[in-house]
Enzyme design. Structure first.
Site, PDB file in Angstrom:
ATOM      1  N   GLY A 188       0.836  -1.199   0.000  1.00 30.51           N
ATOM      2  CA  GLY A 188       0.000   0.000   0.000  1.00 30.51           C
ATOM      3  C   GLY A 188       0.867   1.244   0.000  1.00 30.51           C
ATOM      4  O   GLY A 188       1.582   1.500   0.961  1.00 30.51           O
ATOM      5  N   ILE A 192       0.123   5.990   5.042  1.00 28.90           N
ATOM      6  CA  ILE A 192       0.928   5.267   6.031  1.00 28.90           C
ATOM      7  C   ILE A 192       2.123   4.594   5.357  1.00 28.90           C
ATOM      8  O   ILE A 192       3.260   4.672   5.843  1.00 28.90           O
ATOM      9  CB  ILE A 192       0.064   4.216   6.773  1.00 28.90           C
ATOM     10  CG1 ILE A 192      -0.956   4.938   7.655  1.00 28.90           C
ATOM     11  CG2 ILE A 192       0.938   3.272   7.598  1.00 28.90           C
ATOM     12  CD1 ILE A 192      -1.884   4.030   8.432  1.00 28.90           C
ATOM     13  N   HIS A 451       9.644  38.195   2.798  1.00 27.30           N
ATOM     14  CA  HIS A 451      10.797  37.705   2.038  1.00 27.30           C
ATOM     15  C   HIS A 451      11.977  37.523   2.967  1.00 27.30           C
ATOM     16  O   HIS A 451      12.226  38.397   3.794  1.00 27.30           O
ATOM     17  CB  HIS A 451      11.150  38.704   0.941  1.00 27.30           C
ATOM     18  CG  HIS A 451      12.388  38.315   0.192  1.00 27.30           C
ATOM     19  ND1 HIS A 451      12.394  37.297  -0.730  1.00 27.30           N
ATOM     20  CD2 HIS A 451      13.657  38.794   0.257  1.00 27.30           C
ATOM     21  CE1 HIS A 451      13.614  37.157  -1.216  1.00 27.30           C
ATOM     22  NE2 HIS A 451      14.401  38.064  -0.637  1.00 27.30           N
TER      23      HIS A 451
END
Ligand code: FAD
Ligand code: NAD
Length: 475
Positions: A188, A192, A451
């Protein structure tokens, strides 16, 4: 202890504990029942998120990233170190200490807000009664005006490769390895898989990721997913897409995984495997059949947009109901329900829930992807800005990735903001606020960004929507 409450919450994860605290803040007498027990055998409210999810994974992600940077990137900054060593036990102990501090913090918050914290199991009975079975002692019957169910989710198991807690582990097992696996399989390539796969790769494992879908990170914007995939492959994650695991056989030295893809059948051997193929709602032992709470076909508690279940005065929130399984989604549902119970306004904007994957670079997004806009036939404008042109990202030596902004072609409204890059999870906050306030790309263009910060990349991407970027060639 009184056995009558205005509100009884079952489940003390980020959905349940937040609901309990807000209900108590709203003047409602509140109890929160939670079953989690920590490694010291003491009650540990905080749910998956604090005990075995968001927090321990981020602790290990941070530590492993520092280890990786010290070994491979500090020299670029002109920092010379001796040999960098790994003390995994100390790394794990730091993680465990953070978990126990934060779970202790929840106990403190319960006390301060006068929430009755009940350690044990809760079961909803008919007529808004709750059976509370403490970890030690006799069951008690509680009565409540309102019950909130927040029992969360558990990892999905693969029939072909059941968890054994040693070689085949879920995310909890993978957060607790006491040694770095030499060869780690990850089944998978979701959130996770990528986060924990990254942790163990940085610490030295050879990581092979098997993902059943053909497209990497199918839920993310395609351009962002492509960039992330490129970065992860470059880092050494061995990712196989379109790979369907057929079986896993335990051998003497490891687990032999057989998987099919378009090229045919393949076998690899790994020392340990993390199975991370999703999570499922957890309602075991929670509902008396006569309580009147219906589940949907996937086992989630059925709720309306305000988290009302099919039983009067019973509500359900968090992972146990539809929607993304994210801590902040559950918490906001908890706040909504607790405010509604106190007669106040309550609402969750489900269209505006940010997602973050805490890899390096991080991936974060909010709103619709370019693919979703195309499919819906929405006319849109696109602006992008590469971190390679960001002074701050360069100074950090983390200039990979980009910000992408999608705006409505007619109204200029922001439709989606997608980031792959340094601190993307922090940068997305500006986009969440902008979209919550229905800002346009021009609003972001006219907002002054300090910036040199990473936020300038968001500003430039907004400018790029109208081909007005200053620090990039507008195409
Ligand atoms: P849970 O957190 O699961 O809590 C439910 C609680 O209810 C548990 O304590 C459980 O013991 C208790 N319980 C269950 N049944 C009963 C009962 N009958 N009686 C009493 N108590 C009961 N999400 C993010 O947003 N960001 C992340 O970075 C993130 N990282 C994650 C990393 C990992 C490894 C994992 C596994 C998940 C991660 N998640 C993350 C998802 C997040 O953890 C869940 O979305 C969130 O915890 C769901 O909250 P919840 O309160 O609904 O359920
Ligand atoms: P996920 O849904 O993110 O990913 C599961 C992946 O496994 C998908 O890509 C899916 O296509 C793949 N898959 C499914 N069956 C497979 C099979 N048989 N073989 C190979 N691949 C297969 O689920 P997860 O990573 O397990 O995470 C569970 C939940 O926890 C997620 O919903 C997520 O929202 C939450 N979570 C969130 C965070 C975060 O917010 N940073 C971190 C971790 C977990």
């Amino acid at each position: 202890m009184s056995s009558k409450f205005d509100v009884v919450v079952i489940g003390g994860g980020p959905a349940g504990y937040v609901a309990a605290i807000r209900a108590a803040q709203n003047g409602l007498s509140t109890a929160c029942i939670d079953a989690w027990v920590g490694s010291d055998d003491k009650p540990s409210p905080g749910g998956t998120c604090l005990n075995a999810g968001c927090i321990p994974s981020k602790a290990l992600l941070e530590s492993s990233e520092l280890y990786h940077r010290a070994r491979h990137e500090f020299s670029t900054h002109g920092i010379r170190l001796g040999e960098v060593g790994l003390d995994l036990a100390a790394m794990q102990a730091r993680k465990d200490a953070i978990v126990s501090q934060l779970c202790g913090g929840i106990q403190g918050l319960f006390k301060a807000n006068k929430v009755s914290s009940l350690a044990g199991h809760g079961r909803l009975l008919p007529g808004n009664k709750v059976e509370f079975r403490p970890h030690a002692g006799e069951p008690q019957l509680l009565e409540a005006e309102h019950v909130i169910l927040a029992t969360g989710s558990v990892p999905t198991e693969l029939k072909s490769l059941p968890f054994d807690g040693q070689r085949v582990v879920d995310s909890s097992g993978a957060l607790a390895f006491s040694a770095v696996p030499r060869r780690l399989g990850v089944i998978g390539a979701g959130v996770i898989g990528l986060e924990l796969g990254s942790v163990w790769r940085r610490l030295g494992a050879e990581v092979t990721v098997l993902e059943t879908m053909d497209r990497f990170l199918f839920m993310a914007d395609g351009q962002i997913a492509k960039e992330a995939e490129r970065q992860f492959r470059r880092q050494g994650l061995d990712i196989h897409l379109g790979a369907r695991v057929q079986s896993g056989e335990h051998g003497k030295d490891g687990v032999r995984l057989r998987y099919d893809d378009r090229q045919g059948s393949h076998e690899i051997e790994v020392d340990q495997v993390i199975v991370a193929v999703g999570r499922r709602p957890w309602t075991d032992g929670l509902l008396d059949p006569l309580a009147g709470v219906a589940l949907d076909e996937r086992g989630f508690i059925k709720v309306d947009e305000h988290c009302r279940t099919t039983a009067a005065n019973v509500w359900a929130i968090g992972d146990v109901v539809r929607g993304p399984m994210l801590a902040h989604k559950g918490s906001e549902e908890g706040v909504m329900v607790a405010d509604l119970l106190a007669g106040q306004y309550g609402h969750v904007n489900y269209a505006n829930i940010p997602s973050v994957i805490y890899t390096a670079p991080e991936i974060a997004w909010i709103g619709q992807t370019e693919e979703e806009l195309k499919q819906a036939g929405t006319a849109y404008k696109t602006g992008t800005f590469n971190f390679a042109a960001s002074g701050r990202a360069k100074a950090m030596d983390q200039a990979a990735g980009l910000v992408k902004i999608l705006a409505d072609a007619h109204t200029d409204a922001l439709l989606g903001v997608h980031i792959c890059g340094p601190m993307a999870g922090e940068l997305i906050g500006e986009a969440v606020l902008a979209m919550e306030f229905q800002a346009t790309a021009e609003d972001l263009q006219r907002t002054i960004h300090a910036h040199p910060t990473l936020t300038e990349a968001v500003h430039e991407a907004a400018l790029s929507v109208d081909k007005r970027a200053i620090h990039a060639i507008n195409r």
